[in-house]
Design an enzyme around this catalytic site. Sequence first.
Site, PDB file in Angstrom:
ATOM      1  N   HIS A 262       0.881  -1.186   0.000  1.00  8.95           N
ATOM      2  CA  HIS A 262       0.000   0.000   0.000  1.00  8.95           C
ATOM      3  C   HIS A 262       0.912   1.227   0.000  1.00  8.95           C
ATOM      4  O   HIS A 262       1.737   1.394  -0.892  1.00  8.95           O
ATOM      5  CB  HIS A 262      -0.933  -0.121   1.219  1.00  8.95           C
ATOM      6  CG  HIS A 262      -2.089   0.841   1.267  1.00  8.95           C
ATOM      7  ND1 HIS A 262      -2.442   1.683   0.244  1.00  8.95           N
ATOM      8  CD2 HIS A 262      -3.009   1.088   2.267  1.00  8.95           C
ATOM      9  CE1 HIS A 262      -3.505   2.398   0.593  1.00  8.95           C
ATOM     10  NE2 HIS A 262      -3.873   2.058   1.815  1.00  8.95           N
TER      11      HIS A 262
ATOM     12  N   HIS B 133      -1.863  -2.322  -9.757  1.00  7.19           N
ATOM     13  CA  HIS B 133      -2.916  -1.763  -8.915  1.00  7.19           C
ATOM     14  C   HIS B 133      -4.096  -2.711  -8.895  1.00  7.19           C
ATOM     15  O   HIS B 133      -4.394  -3.348  -9.900  1.00  7.19           O
ATOM     16  CB  HIS B 133      -3.372  -0.394  -9.457  1.00  7.19           C
ATOM     17  CG  HIS B 133      -4.083   0.414  -8.431  1.00  7.19           C
ATOM     18  ND1 HIS B 133      -5.437   0.313  -8.231  1.00  7.19           N
ATOM     19  CD2 HIS B 133      -3.622   1.319  -7.526  1.00  7.19           C
ATOM     20  CE1 HIS B 133      -5.778   1.124  -7.244  1.00  7.19           C
ATOM     21  NE2 HIS B 133      -4.701   1.744  -6.801  1.00  7.19           N
TER      22      HIS B 133
ATOM     23  N   GLY C 193       5.760  -0.075  -6.799  1.00 13.34           N
ATOM     24  CA  GLY C 193       5.350   1.126  -7.531  1.00 13.34           C
ATOM     25  C   GLY C 193       4.660   0.785  -8.849  1.00 13.34           C
ATOM     26  O   GLY C 193       4.300   1.688  -9.602  1.00 13.34           O
TER      27      GLY C 193
ATOM     28  N   ARG D 278     -18.631  -6.490   9.492  1.00 11.78           N
ATOM     29  CA  ARG D 278     -18.325  -7.790  10.084  1.00 11.78           C
ATOM     30  C   ARG D 278     -18.620  -8.855   9.027  1.00 11.78           C
ATOM     31  O   ARG D 278     -19.737  -9.373   8.959  1.00 11.78           O
ATOM     32  CB  ARG D 278     -19.196  -7.969  11.325  1.00 11.78           C
ATOM     33  CG  ARG D 278     -18.756  -8.995  12.359  1.00 11.78           C
ATOM     34  CD  ARG D 278     -18.560 -10.335  11.777  1.00 11.78           C
ATOM     35  NE  ARG D 278     -18.256 -11.348  12.766  1.00 11.78           N
ATOM     36  CZ  ARG D 278     -17.863 -12.560  12.399  1.00 11.78           C
ATOM     37  NH1 ARG D 278     -17.689 -12.871  11.117  1.00 11.78           N
ATOM     38  NH2 ARG D 278     -17.634 -13.463  13.319  1.00 11.78           N
TER      39      ARG D 278
ATOM     40  N   ASP E 264       2.619   5.896  -6.635  1.00 13.57           N
ATOM     41  CA  ASP E 264       3.797   5.845  -5.760  1.00 13.57           C
ATOM     42  C   ASP E 264       5.119   5.890  -6.513  1.00 13.57           C
ATOM     43  O   ASP E 264       6.132   6.324  -5.967  1.00 13.57           O
ATOM     44  CB  ASP E 264       3.769   4.561  -4.909  1.00 13.57           C
ATOM     45  CG  ASP E 264       2.644   4.601  -3.898  1.00 13.57           C
ATOM     46  OD1 ASP E 264       2.432   5.666  -3.311  1.00 13.57           O
ATOM     47  OD2 ASP E 264       1.974   3.569  -3.720  1.00 13.57           O
TER      48      ASP E 264
HETATM   49  N1  COA Z   1       5.619  -6.382 -10.160  1.00 13.20           N
HETATM   50  C1  COA Z   1       5.632  -7.559 -10.811  1.00 13.20           C
HETATM   51  N2  COA Z   1       4.508  -8.258 -11.069  1.00 13.20           N
HETATM   52  C2  COA Z   1       3.338  -7.728 -10.662  1.00 13.20           C
HETATM   53  C3  COA Z   1       3.266  -6.499  -9.989  1.00 13.20           C
HETATM   54  C4  COA Z   1       4.469  -5.826  -9.738  1.00 13.20           C
HETATM   55  N3  COA Z   1       4.475  -4.650  -9.090  1.00 13.20           N
HETATM   56  N4  COA Z   1       1.987  -6.230  -9.701  1.00 13.20           N
HETATM   57  C5  COA Z   1       1.268  -7.244 -10.162  1.00 13.20           C
HETATM   58  N5  COA Z   1       2.080  -8.157 -10.747  1.00 13.20           N
HETATM   59  C6  COA Z   1       1.690  -9.421 -11.355  1.00 13.20           C
HETATM   60  C7  COA Z   1       1.368 -10.427 -10.259  1.00 13.20           C
HETATM   61  O1  COA Z   1       2.544 -11.137  -9.877  1.00 13.20           O
HETATM   62  C8  COA Z   1       0.356 -11.302 -10.955  1.00 13.20           C
HETATM   63  O2  COA Z   1       1.049 -12.156 -11.839  1.00 13.20           O
HETATM   64  P1  COA Z   1       0.557 -13.670 -12.039  1.00 13.20           P
HETATM   65  O3  COA Z   1      -0.831 -13.567 -12.612  1.00 13.20           O
HETATM   66  O4  COA Z   1       1.590 -14.235 -12.960  1.00 13.20           O
HETATM   67  O5  COA Z   1       0.561 -14.278 -10.664  1.00 13.20           O
HETATM   68  C9  COA Z   1      -0.423 -10.314 -11.795  1.00 13.20           C
HETATM   69  O6  COA Z   1       0.450  -9.220 -12.029  1.00 13.20           O
HETATM   70  C10 COA Z   1      -1.691  -9.813 -11.120  1.00 13.20           C
HETATM   71  O7  COA Z   1      -1.362  -9.246  -9.885  1.00 13.20           O
HETATM   72  P2  COA Z   1      -2.153  -9.448  -8.522  1.00 13.20           P
HETATM   73  O8  COA Z   1      -1.182  -9.774  -7.423  1.00 13.20           O
HETATM   74  O9  COA Z   1      -3.297 -10.389  -8.702  1.00 13.20           O
HETATM   75  O10 COA Z   1      -2.754  -8.042  -8.288  1.00 13.20           O
HETATM   76  P3  COA Z   1      -3.434  -7.542  -6.966  1.00 13.20           P
HETATM   77  O11 COA Z   1      -4.622  -6.775  -7.401  1.00 13.20           O
HETATM   78  O12 COA Z   1      -3.669  -8.614  -5.961  1.00 13.20           O
HETATM   79  O13 COA Z   1      -2.295  -6.618  -6.340  1.00 13.20           O
HETATM   80  C11 COA Z   1      -0.920  -4.807  -5.934  1.00 13.20           C
HETATM   81  C12 COA Z   1      -2.227  -5.273  -6.543  1.00 13.20           C
HETATM   82  C13 COA Z   1      -0.887  -3.290  -5.943  1.00 13.20           C
HETATM   83  C14 COA Z   1      -0.819  -5.282  -4.481  1.00 13.20           C
HETATM   84  C15 COA Z   1       0.259  -5.383  -6.758  1.00 13.20           C
HETATM   85  O14 COA Z   1       0.191  -4.892  -8.068  1.00 13.20           O
HETATM   86  C16 COA Z   1       1.602  -5.078  -6.130  1.00 13.20           C
HETATM   87  O15 COA Z   1       2.040  -5.806  -5.231  1.00 13.20           O
HETATM   88  N6  COA Z   1       2.277  -3.974  -6.572  1.00 13.20           N
HETATM   89  C17 COA Z   1       3.510  -3.576  -5.972  1.00 13.20           C
HETATM   90  C18 COA Z   1       3.262  -2.760  -4.698  1.00 13.20           C
HETATM   91  C19 COA Z   1       2.700  -1.394  -4.993  1.00 13.20           C
HETATM   92  O16 COA Z   1       3.173  -0.676  -5.846  1.00 13.20           O
HETATM   93  N7  COA Z   1       1.691  -1.021  -4.205  1.00 13.20           N
HETATM   94  C20 COA Z   1       1.060   0.270  -4.296  1.00 13.20           C
HETATM   95  C21 COA Z   1      -0.319   0.142  -4.844  1.00 13.20           C
HETATM   96  S1  COA Z   1      -1.052   1.714  -5.136  1.00 13.20           S
END
Ligand code: COA
Length: 372
Positions: free
Chosen positions: A218, A257, A254, A352, A308
């Site tokens: 986050h 999403h 970074g 809840r 970010d």
């Molecule tokens: N780097 C590399 N791969 C990424 C990625 C990243 N930053 N974000 C997503 N992916 C990949 C995942 O590994 C997944 O691949 P797969 O299908 O081969 O397993 C695919 O993209 C889908 O991602 P998923 O984890 O299902 O997305 P989510 O909706 O659960 O997660 C985030 C969203 C933001 C948590 C995720 O994109 C992330 O961890 N980003 C990095 C942290 C970040 O920048 N956070 C700030 C958010 S505003």
Amino acid sequence: MTTSSGLAGVIAGRSAIATVGSEDAGLTYRGYSIADLAANATYEEVAYLLIYNALPTRSQLEAYRSRLAGLRGLPDRLKTVLEQIPSGAHPMDVLRTGASMLGTLEPEGEGGRNPAAVADRLIASFGSMLLYWYRYTKRQERIDVESDEATVAGHFLRLLTGKKPDDLRRRALDVSLILYAEHEFNASTFTARTVTSTLADSYSAVTAAIGALRGPLHGGANEAAMELISQFDSAGAAEKAILHMLETKRLIMGFGHRVYKSGDPRSDIIKSWAKRLSEASGSMTNFNVAERMEQVMRREKNIFPNLDFYAAIAYNQCGIPTSMFTPVFVIARTAGWMAHVMEQRNDNRLIRPLSEYTGPAPRAYVPIDQRK
Ligand code: COA
């Protein structure tokens, strides 16, 4: 009933505050587009819009700015607590502690303190708390946390450096605060709403939200992005390393999403500020590295930078230490959190949900002397 991992795709309540990823409207705060707000408004206008439901008139804005300026001071007992926090503590923990302590000294409800008053107080004083602690523990100074800066952004930069900030940096920070101010049911806001739904006070909601924002999935992503970007001294070195990280299934902080799958509308806005700041300072390395990382991620994974990513470059150019990037996000997002606290209270039902049980089948209790 179906189970949704991470509550993805679940509509968990109603809100009139922001649209995120709407096909028609994109990102809006109370109906105003993020592009218009970032181009024309200041953070104080946006905070007012979120907390008081309408854009302020000129005189309301002036009154709001002076009210915030009058709320920057810290009670002595809060200063004493800040002085006890180790210099190696994470600044997010400083704000979490500061919010909690202020809640004991100036509780909501006492002295007519309503949630909007708590919002104003926290927005005005979070920068003071952070920088009082920082300057005390790093440089053994007990700074005066008042300043004659008119804005939240100006006040932050002034306390950080002790000098009058230049207009470019002040406005870049101001725009970033607008972009960070609100984002619907993200993890920290949902945390604030969950706490509020139990009828707890606003300080508890904000303290819990800070905890939720701290992690790198986050808010903490801006710090993690900077740590990564700054490891590379050229775009070519960054490309090689990112390809290796992707091969080994590592996350690139970074990017990506939960809601935006084809681009974060805030990213290009903050990117343009990151570029302007880098050009003005004549140090383009981080920006060039970041831009190459963006290209590689788009080409290899079709994944886009979120707010970010380039916010990290902009903050670095503003001279903000990396460990303060997420705390700056806290200052901005307090407006959004508190708008949600008030909205939740106006139509409250305890949050809840249920879980899908995956544990053992019912079994007989084993007396203690028969256990192996
Ligand atoms: N780097 C590399 N791969 C990424 C990625 C990243 N930053 N974000 C997503 N992916 C990949 C995942 O590994 C997944 O691949 P797969 O299908 O081969 O397993 C695919 O993209 C889908 O991602 P998923 O984890 O299902 O997305 P989510 O909706 O659960 O997660 C985030 C969203 C933001 C948590 C995720 O994109 C992330 O961890 N980003 C990095 C942290 C970040 O920048 N956070 C700030 C958010 S505003």
